[in-house]
Scaffold this motif. Structure first.
Motif, PDB file in Angstrom:
ATOM      1  N   LYS A  80       0.851  -1.120   0.046  1.00  0.00           N
ATOM      2  CA  LYS A  80      -0.022   0.115  -0.029  1.00  0.00           C
ATOM      3  C   LYS A  80       0.953   1.248   0.094  1.00  0.00           C
ATOM      4  O   LYS A  80       0.522   2.099  -0.666  1.00  0.00           O
ATOM      5  N   SER A  81       1.942   1.311   1.079  1.00  0.00           N
ATOM      6  CA  SER A  81       2.671   2.452   0.987  1.00  0.00           C
ATOM      7  C   SER A  81       3.829   2.294   0.231  1.00  0.00           C
ATOM      8  O   SER A  81       4.658   3.343  -0.225  1.00  0.00           O
ATOM      9  N   LYS A  82       4.208   1.156  -0.467  1.00  0.00           N
ATOM     10  CA  LYS A  82       5.195   1.029  -1.324  1.00  0.00           C
ATOM     11  C   LYS A  82       6.730   1.312  -0.577  1.00  0.00           C
ATOM     12  O   LYS A  82       7.572   1.360  -0.826  1.00  0.00           O
ATOM     13  N   ALA A  83       6.565   1.082   0.839  1.00  0.00           N
ATOM     14  CA  ALA A  83       7.720   1.210   1.744  1.00  0.00           C
ATOM     15  C   ALA A  83       8.195  -0.018   1.940  1.00  0.00           C
ATOM     16  O   ALA A  83       7.758  -1.365   1.869  1.00  0.00           O
ATOM     17  N   MET A  84       9.517   0.063   2.244  1.00  0.00           N
ATOM     18  CA  MET A  84      10.091  -1.375   2.542  1.00  0.00           C
ATOM     19  C   MET A  84      11.215  -1.148   3.870  1.00  0.00           C
ATOM     20  O   MET A  84      11.722  -0.029   3.974  1.00  0.00           O
ATOM     21  N   LYS A  85      11.325  -2.230   4.750  1.00  0.00           N
ATOM     22  CA  LYS A  85      12.217  -2.109   5.706  1.00  0.00           C
ATOM     23  C   LYS A  85      12.741  -3.539   5.834  1.00  0.00           C
ATOM     24  O   LYS A  85      12.351  -4.454   5.439  1.00  0.00           O
ATOM     25  N   PHE A  86      13.969  -3.444   6.551  1.00  0.00           N
ATOM     26  CA  PHE A  86      14.613  -4.754   6.766  1.00  0.00           C
ATOM     27  C   PHE A  86      14.664  -5.524   7.912  1.00  0.00           C
ATOM     28  O   PHE A  86      14.531  -4.532   8.910  1.00  0.00           O
ATOM     29  N   ARG A  87      14.310  -6.509   8.150  1.00  0.00           N
ATOM     30  CA  ARG A  87      14.115  -7.307   9.327  1.00  0.00           C
ATOM     31  C   ARG A  87      15.470  -8.470   9.555  1.00  0.00           C
ATOM     32  O   ARG A  87      15.806  -8.879   8.809  1.00  0.00           O
ATOM     33  N   VAL A  88      15.827  -8.674  10.912  1.00  0.00           N
ATOM     34  CA  VAL A  88      16.892  -9.600  10.910  1.00  0.00           C
ATOM     35  C   VAL A  88      16.421 -11.004  10.553  1.00  0.00           C
ATOM     36  O   VAL A  88      15.268 -11.163  10.923  1.00  0.00           O
ATOM     37  N   TYR A  89      17.154 -11.759   9.918  1.00  0.00           N
ATOM     38  CA  TYR A  89      16.727 -13.162   9.462  1.00  0.00           C
ATOM     39  C   TYR A  89      17.709 -13.871  10.049  1.00  0.00           C
ATOM     40  O   TYR A  89      18.854 -13.889   9.440  1.00  0.00           O
ATOM     41  N   LYS A  90      17.227 -14.890  10.837  1.00  0.00           N
ATOM     42  CA  LYS A  90      18.250 -16.130  11.436  1.00  0.00           C
ATOM     43  C   LYS A  90      17.891 -17.280  10.971  1.00  0.00           C
ATOM     44  O   LYS A  90      16.778 -17.622  10.469  1.00  0.00           O
ATOM     45  N   GLU A  91      18.864 -18.178  11.108  1.00  0.00           N
ATOM     46  CA  GLU A  91      18.566 -19.567  10.443  1.00  0.00           C
ATOM     47  C   GLU A  91      17.356 -20.306  10.863  1.00  0.00           C
ATOM     48  O   GLU A  91      16.695 -21.191  10.088  1.00  0.00           O
ATOM     49  N   SER A  92      17.009 -20.168  12.077  1.00  0.00           N
ATOM     50  CA  SER A  92      15.552 -20.609  12.475  1.00  0.00           C
ATOM     51  C   SER A  92      14.387 -20.113  12.434  1.00  0.00           C
ATOM     52  O   SER A  92      13.513 -20.529  12.608  1.00  0.00           O
ATOM     53  N   ASP A  93      14.531 -18.767  11.671  1.00  0.00           N
ATOM     54  CA  ASP A  93      13.455 -18.185  11.556  1.00  0.00           C
ATOM     55  C   ASP A  93      12.473 -18.508  10.444  1.00  0.00           C
ATOM     56  O   ASP A  93      12.898 -19.253   9.463  1.00  0.00           O
ATOM     57  N   GLU A  94      11.133 -18.521  10.985  1.00  0.00           N
ATOM     58  CA  GLU A  94      10.036 -18.489   9.795  1.00  0.00           C
ATOM     59  C   GLU A  94       9.926 -17.766   8.893  1.00  0.00           C
ATOM     60  O   GLU A  94      10.049 -16.543   9.257  1.00  0.00           O
ATOM     61  N   LEU A  95       9.392 -17.750   7.504  1.00  0.00           N
ATOM     62  CA  LEU A  95       9.136 -16.634   6.512  1.00  0.00           C
ATOM     63  C   LEU A  95       7.669 -17.029   6.314  1.00  0.00           C
ATOM     64  O   LEU A  95       7.192 -17.708   6.427  1.00  0.00           O
ATOM     65  N   CYS A  96       6.905 -15.534   5.916  1.00  0.00           N
ATOM     66  CA  CYS A  96       5.778 -15.744   5.313  1.00  0.00           C
ATOM     67  C   CYS A  96       5.858 -15.436   4.069  1.00  0.00           C
ATOM     68  O   CYS A  96       6.563 -14.552   3.164  1.00  0.00           O
ATOM     69  N   LYS A  97       5.062 -15.873   2.835  1.00  0.00           N
ATOM     70  CA  LYS A  97       4.853 -15.724   1.742  1.00  0.00           C
ATOM     71  C   LYS A  97       4.044 -14.479   1.436  1.00  0.00           C
ATOM     72  O   LYS A  97       2.739 -14.624   1.980  1.00  0.00           O
ATOM     73  N   LYS A  98       4.346 -13.439   0.671  1.00  0.00           N
ATOM     74  CA  LYS A  98       3.696 -12.194   0.612  1.00  0.00           C
ATOM     75  C   LYS A  98       3.081 -12.396  -1.104  1.00  0.00           C
ATOM     76  O   LYS A  98       3.403 -13.393  -1.725  1.00  0.00           O
ATOM     77  N   ALA A  99       2.550 -11.247  -1.208  1.00  0.00           N
ATOM     78  CA  ALA A  99       2.349 -10.860  -2.692  1.00  0.00           C
ATOM     79  C   ALA A  99       3.484 -11.216  -3.771  1.00  0.00           C
ATOM     80  O   ALA A  99       4.511 -10.991  -3.186  1.00  0.00           O
ATOM     81  N   LEU A 100       3.167 -11.585  -4.726  1.00  0.00           N
ATOM     82  CA  LEU A 100       4.077 -11.835  -5.825  1.00  0.00           C
ATOM     83  C   LEU A 100       4.776 -13.242  -5.520  1.00  0.00           C
ATOM     84  O   LEU A 100       5.807 -13.376  -6.079  1.00  0.00           O
ATOM     85  N   GLY A 101       4.376 -13.705  -4.399  1.00  0.00           N
ATOM     86  CA  GLY A 101       5.129 -14.957  -3.947  1.00  0.00           C
ATOM     87  C   GLY A 101       6.523 -14.807  -3.213  1.00  0.00           C
ATOM     88  O   GLY A 101       7.453 -15.632  -3.240  1.00  0.00           O
ATOM     89  N   LEU A 102       6.740 -13.601  -2.837  1.00  0.00           N
ATOM     90  CA  LEU A 102       7.996 -13.426  -2.257  1.00  0.00           C
ATOM     91  C   LEU A 102       8.043 -13.859  -0.686  1.00  0.00           C
ATOM     92  O   LEU A 102       6.783 -13.618  -0.048  1.00  0.00           O
ATOM     93  N   TYR A 103       9.318 -14.405  -0.307  1.00  0.00           N
ATOM     94  CA  TYR A 103       9.413 -14.801   1.140  1.00  0.00           C
ATOM     95  C   TYR A 103       9.634 -13.425   1.983  1.00  0.00           C
ATOM     96  O   TYR A 103      10.803 -12.732   1.645  1.00  0.00           O
ATOM     97  N   GLU A 104       9.144 -13.305   3.050  1.00  0.00           N
ATOM     98  CA  GLU A 104       9.329 -12.106   3.760  1.00  0.00           C
ATOM     99  C   GLU A 104       9.461 -12.551   5.090  1.00  0.00           C
ATOM    100  O   GLU A 104       9.031 -13.577   5.828  1.00  0.00           O
ATOM    101  N   PRO A 105      10.263 -11.604   6.337  1.00  0.00           N
ATOM    102  CA  PRO A 105      10.359 -11.965   7.604  1.00  0.00           C
ATOM    103  C   PRO A 105       9.097 -11.767   8.213  1.00  0.00           C
ATOM    104  O   PRO A 105       8.257 -11.129   7.649  1.00  0.00           O
TER     105      PRO A 105
END
Length: 184
Positions: A80-105
């Motif tokens: 909606k806002s076209k904003a992006m931020k970065f989040r820490v990603y560790k080996e044991s972290d789960e990801l969620c599948k978002k729009a366009l099939g992208l995996y995000e934290p």
């Protein structure tokens, strides 16, 4: 369709013809080139996407960063806002599948402040040798790079290099390209 959109569609169509074994081998070779770069060696916190075929695979890069004791951060986008931020990603972290099939934290992952990212590995579809790029069309990275002060690098297959487009006023180049087989 704009000229950029036409170029984007043409190269993605071409890259999607690559078989899986070739894709994995070429991605590994480009990752090995990245690991030789001073910009990589010096970075302690790296921003990188979870790539989708036919983008250069980033899994081995992420795993190497963890092995080297680097902090890995992956983008979370807001369509909606076209904003992006970065989040820490560790080996044991789960990801969620978002729009366009992208995996995000997940939203519970720690946000990394922009000035804490030493190196941002910027994805793209086509690149000029001076670092200007055509992205995937949503403009997330163009907006993020406007006030980003860290190092920027993009990884590219040799067929992604072109001189067939002119940058627009809002476009910002990456500082370094890692081009397959060190082509310049």
């Amino acid at each position: 369709m704009t000229a950029k959109a036409t170029l984007r569609e043409q190269i993605l169509t071409e890259l999607q013809k690559m078989d899986r074994a070739t894709y994995e081998q070429r991605s590994r070779a480009i990752a090995e080139q990245l690991f030789q770069e001073e910009i990589w060696k010096k970075a302690t916190t790296i921003g990188i996407t979870i790539a989708r075929f036919p983008e250069i695979a980033t899994r081995a890069i992420i795993e190497r960063a963890w092995q080297d004791g680097k902090t890995v951060a992956i983008p979370e986008t807001n369509n909606k806002s076209k904003a992006m931020k970065f989040r820490v990603y560790k080996e044991s972290d789960e990801l969620c599948k978002k729009a366009l099939g992208l995996y995000e934290p997940l939203e519970s992952a720690v946000v990394v402040q922009k000035n804490d990212l030493d190196l941002l590995i910027v994805p793209g579809v086509l690149f000029r040798t001076d670092g200007y790029r055509i992205g995937f069309g949503a403009g997330f990275y163009d907006r993020y790079l406007m006030d980003y002060q860290g190092a920027t690098i993009s990884l590219c297959y040799r067929e992604q290099i072109t001189a067939d487009f002119m940058p627009e006023p809002h476009d910002l180049p990456v500082q370094k390209l890692v081009i397959e087989n060190n082509l310049k």
